[in-house]
Design a protein around this motif. Structure first.
Motif, mmCIF file in Angstrom:
data_model
loop_
_atom_site.group_PDB
_atom_site.id
_atom_site.type_symbol
_atom_site.label_atom_id
_atom_site.label_comp_id
_atom_site.label_asym_id
_atom_site.label_seq_id
_atom_site.Cartn_x
_atom_site.Cartn_y
_atom_site.Cartn_z
ATOM 1 N N ALA A 1 0.857 -1.189 0.000
ATOM 2 C CA ALA A 1 0.000 0.000 0.000
ATOM 3 C C ALA A 1 0.886 1.230 0.000
ATOM 4 N N THR A 2 0.543 2.186 -0.852
ATOM 5 C CA THR A 2 1.284 3.439 -0.933
ATOM 6 C C THR A 2 0.287 4.600 -0.932
ATOM 7 N N GLY A 3 0.792 5.791 -0.845
ATOM 8 C CA GLY A 3 -0.074 6.966 -0.885
ATOM 9 C C GLY A 3 -0.656 7.257 0.475
ATOM 10 N N ASP B 1 -7.065 6.257 0.836
ATOM 11 C CA ASP B 1 -7.113 7.070 -0.382
ATOM 12 C C ASP B 1 -5.793 6.924 -1.136
ATOM 13 N N GLY B 2 -5.252 5.738 -1.141
ATOM 14 C CA GLY B 2 -3.951 5.490 -1.749
ATOM 15 C C GLY B 2 -4.021 4.520 -2.905
ATOM 16 N N HIS B 3 -3.077 3.611 -2.921
ATOM 17 C CA HIS B 3 -2.922 2.667 -4.018
ATOM 18 C C HIS B 3 -2.426 1.343 -3.442
ATOM 19 N N SER C 1 -0.957 -2.646 -4.716
ATOM 20 C CA SER C 1 -0.508 -3.497 -5.818
ATOM 21 C C SER C 1 0.143 -4.740 -5.236
ATOM 22 N N ASP D 1 -3.499 -4.092 -9.156
ATOM 23 C CA ASP D 1 -2.905 -2.760 -9.186
ATOM 24 C C ASP D 1 -4.060 -1.765 -9.181
ATOM 25 N N LEU D 2 -4.457 -1.294 -7.983
ATOM 26 C CA LEU D 2 -5.681 -0.513 -7.833
ATOM 27 C C LEU D 2 -5.489 0.761 -7.028
ATOM 28 N N ASP D 3 -6.195 1.798 -7.465
ATOM 29 C CA ASP D 3 -6.346 2.979 -6.627
ATOM 30 C C ASP D 3 -7.421 2.673 -5.595
ATOM 31 N N ALA E 1 -13.643 4.382 -6.237
ATOM 32 C CA ALA E 1 -12.527 3.440 -6.399
ATOM 33 C C ALA E 1 -12.718 2.329 -5.368
#
Length: 144
Positions: free
Chosen positions: A14-16, A20-22, A24, A31-33, A46
């Motif tokens: 998880a990033t961001g 409310d991140g991303h 993968s 690979d999802l927002d 999303a």
């Protein structure tokens, strides 16, 4: 319950900004927002962690159901598992989850279907992981 032997390990990142991140997976197949659902004050539009958990639980439980169905020589043709995952405040400052598994077994008599669902709940890794931690309701949907 801890497995005796690990056969597969999934890896996701998880990033961001968290919800409310991303997200993968290490192999790139997912690979999802992500977005906070409107019901929780976010923008929506999303995927969110509860949807991902629901999808994983539904697929895993359906596999377990098919395994116990084969063992019982039951006709699980046309079976469907829907996982409904709820999230809300737990009353102690955090959040908790609820799960309802709704199962369709159109070719199986209701009493036998309930037995198969209960047996699948003992086999499914998600059920074993959540047992005692999350309320999981099992429902066999009435045949149409």
């Amino acid at each position: 319950m801890i497995p005796v032997q690990v056969l597969y390990t999934a890896s996701a990142q998880a990033t961001g900004d968290g919800r409310d991140g991303h997200v993968s997976t290490s192999d790139g197949t997912l690979d999802l927002d992500l977005a906070v659902p409107k019901e929780m004050g976010g923008a929506g539009g999303a995927a969110n962690p509860e949807q991902l958990f629901a999808a994983g639980y539904a697929a895993c439980f359906h596999s377990a159901l098919r395994v116990v169905g084969r063992r019982a020589k039951a006709d699980v043709t046309g079976s469907v598992v829907e996982a409904q995952v709820g999230i809300g405040p737990n009353g102690t400052g955090g959040f908790g989850l609820t799960v309802t598994l709704v199962v369709d077994l159109p070719a199986v008599e209701r009493a036998a279907a309930e037995e198969l669902v209960a047996a699948a709940h003992q086999v499914c890794p998600y059920s074993n992981a959540t047992r005692g931690n999350i309320d999981v309701a099992l429902t066999v949907r009435e045949a149409a």
